[in-house]
Design a protein around this motif. Structure first.
Motif, PDB file in Angstrom:
ATOM      1  N   ARG A 145       9.285  19.025  25.851  1.00 43.92           N
ATOM      2  CA  ARG A 145       9.744  18.630  24.550  1.00 43.92           C
ATOM      3  C   ARG A 145      10.295  19.676  23.946  1.00 43.92           C
ATOM      4  O   ARG A 145      11.384  19.818  23.140  1.00 43.92           O
TER       5      ARG A 145
ATOM      6  N   SER B 296      18.546  21.173  21.220  1.00 44.46           N
ATOM      7  CA  SER B 296      19.186  20.215  20.230  1.00 44.46           C
ATOM      8  C   SER B 296      19.379  21.041  18.893  1.00 44.46           C
ATOM      9  O   SER B 296      20.187  20.332  18.132  1.00 44.46           O
TER      10      SER B 296
ATOM     11  N   ASP C 150      13.682  10.080  18.035  1.00 45.69           N
ATOM     12  CA  ASP C 150      13.169  11.436  18.280  1.00 45.69           C
ATOM     13  C   ASP C 150      11.675  11.550  17.824  1.00 45.69           C
ATOM     14  O   ASP C 150      11.057  12.857  17.904  1.00 45.69           O
TER      15      ASP C 150
END
Length: 393
Positions: free
Chosen positions: A385, A392, A136
């Motif tokens: 992003r 998330s 990530d």
């Protein structure tokens, strides 16, 4: 992370900061027209994502001083690969192109797209782990390849040495393992972009020419890499200077610049003169040894290449012509300068500099990394992003 609205303006805010157009909260508010509260919200998203940081106090022109905003260049990494005929150089860099980790593999380009790109992505994940980073933490991927690139389709065209790559969607193959913005670029464009940002950033218009076994060029126009409608801009090696009586080129045409001035054509002419050479390196060894036939051929190649560059100078009017590649040196540059100043329009050469390139073995991959950073920092990529990070959290 707070679940905030991350419309296009968030990516635009980062763009203003990255470019230096607006680097304080007040300047950003004035530049975007957003309210202070909305701007604070947008900046908080970027802070939490690790994309920006606050630095020293700006010198005020009036009112209270404010802190300068800048990219957090060390938070994320970029993976870049320079694919050569018989090797692949992989770099992990920060957002300035500084190398964090490196790996050189002996995999030939002829192994094909799935094999080469599989090795690149696997190596990238290893380098991330070796440097204590997670997948990530990867912001983008840049690939430099020895062929023209169809950017709309993410594929190479006119593969030449890239047999086995036809029809493969390179970006798709990379993103199957590393789902981040990916740039595929011709190797000469990557080199030219790196030279521009590293050594000639203060000039908006630069022509980079690579003179090696083959010949190509990169065009920097108004500070931006110019690719043309189909990605074929800069293919100076196949300008036909002697179409009627010139030698046969590798492309199948006659009288191309490459057939008259590239490393492979110098090797051809040296072999015809009885010298036991097979590579451009062999030919340059003879030049370094002062062999008259090799020196004369290289000087003639410089004059020929200079004619092609002269036409480009008259059309593009660059401030700087940078000549790099294995053939570059005093003998080639002397010939190039002679022709450029003889055949270009006087106005185009008034303040023109013709200089030797400063690229090293990392420059192709570095250029690919910097192109990947530019792609990853485009507003749409940034917004995507940020949405991913918000979902998330």
């Amino acid at each position: 992370m707070a679940r905030l609205s991350v419309g296009t303006s968030v990516g635009e805010v980062l763009g203003y900061i990255a470019s230096g157009e607006a680097r304080t909260r007040g300047a950003l508010t004035r530049r975007t027209g957003l309210s202070r509260a909305t701007m604070s919200e947008r900046l908080e998203v970027l802070f939490r994502a690790g994309l920006i940081r606050e630095g020293e106090l700006a010198k005020p022109s009036g009112g209270r001083p404010s802190r300068v905003l800048a990219l957090d260049t060390g938070r994320y990494a970029v993976l870049a690969a320079d694919v050569g005929e018989d090797h692949v150089r992989v770099l992990l860099t920060d957002l300035t192109g500084a190398v964090v980790a490196e790996r050189l593999g002996s995999m030939p380009v002829s192994a094909g797209a799935p094999a080469v790109l599989g090795w690149v992505t696997a190596t990238g994940l290893e380098l991330l782990a070796d440097t204590g980073r997670a997948p990530d933490d990867l912001l983008g991927v840049g690939l430099s390849v020895p062929a023209l690139v169809d950017h709309a389709r993410g594929r190479v065209t006119s593969p030449s040495v890239m047999e086995g790559w036809d029809g493969h969607d390179i970006e798709k193959l990379v993103r199957a393992r590393l789902d981040v913005p990916t740039v595929v670029e011709n190797d000469v464009n990557a080199l030219g972009y790196a030279e521009h940002l590293r050594d000639w950033r203060s000039y908006d218009d630069v022509l980079y020419v690579k003179a090696g076994t083959g010949i190509g060029s990169a065009v920097i126009s108004s500070g931006t890499l110019f690719r043309g409608a189909q990605g074929a801009a800069g293919d100076i090696g196949h300008v036909r200077l002697r179409p009627d009586d010139g030698p046969l080129c590798r492309c199948g045409a006659t009288g191309c610049v490459e057939s008259l001035a590239a490393g492979w054509s110098i090797v051809r002419d040296l072999r015809a003169a009885g010298f036991d050479v097979s590579t451009t390196r062999d030919a340059m060894d003879l030049v370094q040894a002062g062999t008259p036939e090799a020196v004369n051929l290289l000087r003639a190649a410089g004059r020929t290449l200079g004619r092609a560059i002269a036409y480009a100078v008259s059309m593009l009017n660059p401030s700087v012509v940078v000549v790099g590649g294995r053939l570059t040196g005093q003998h080639l540059l002397t010939g190039v300068r002679e022709s450029v100043y003889s055949y270009s329009s006087p106005l185009a050469t008034n303040d023109l500099q013709v200089v030797e390139g400063r690229a090293d073995e990392r420059s192709g991959a570095t250029g690919a990394a910097l192109l990947a950073v530019a792609r990853a920092l485009e507003p749409d990529a940034v917004n995507g992003r940020l949405r991913f990070l918000a979902e998330s959290a």
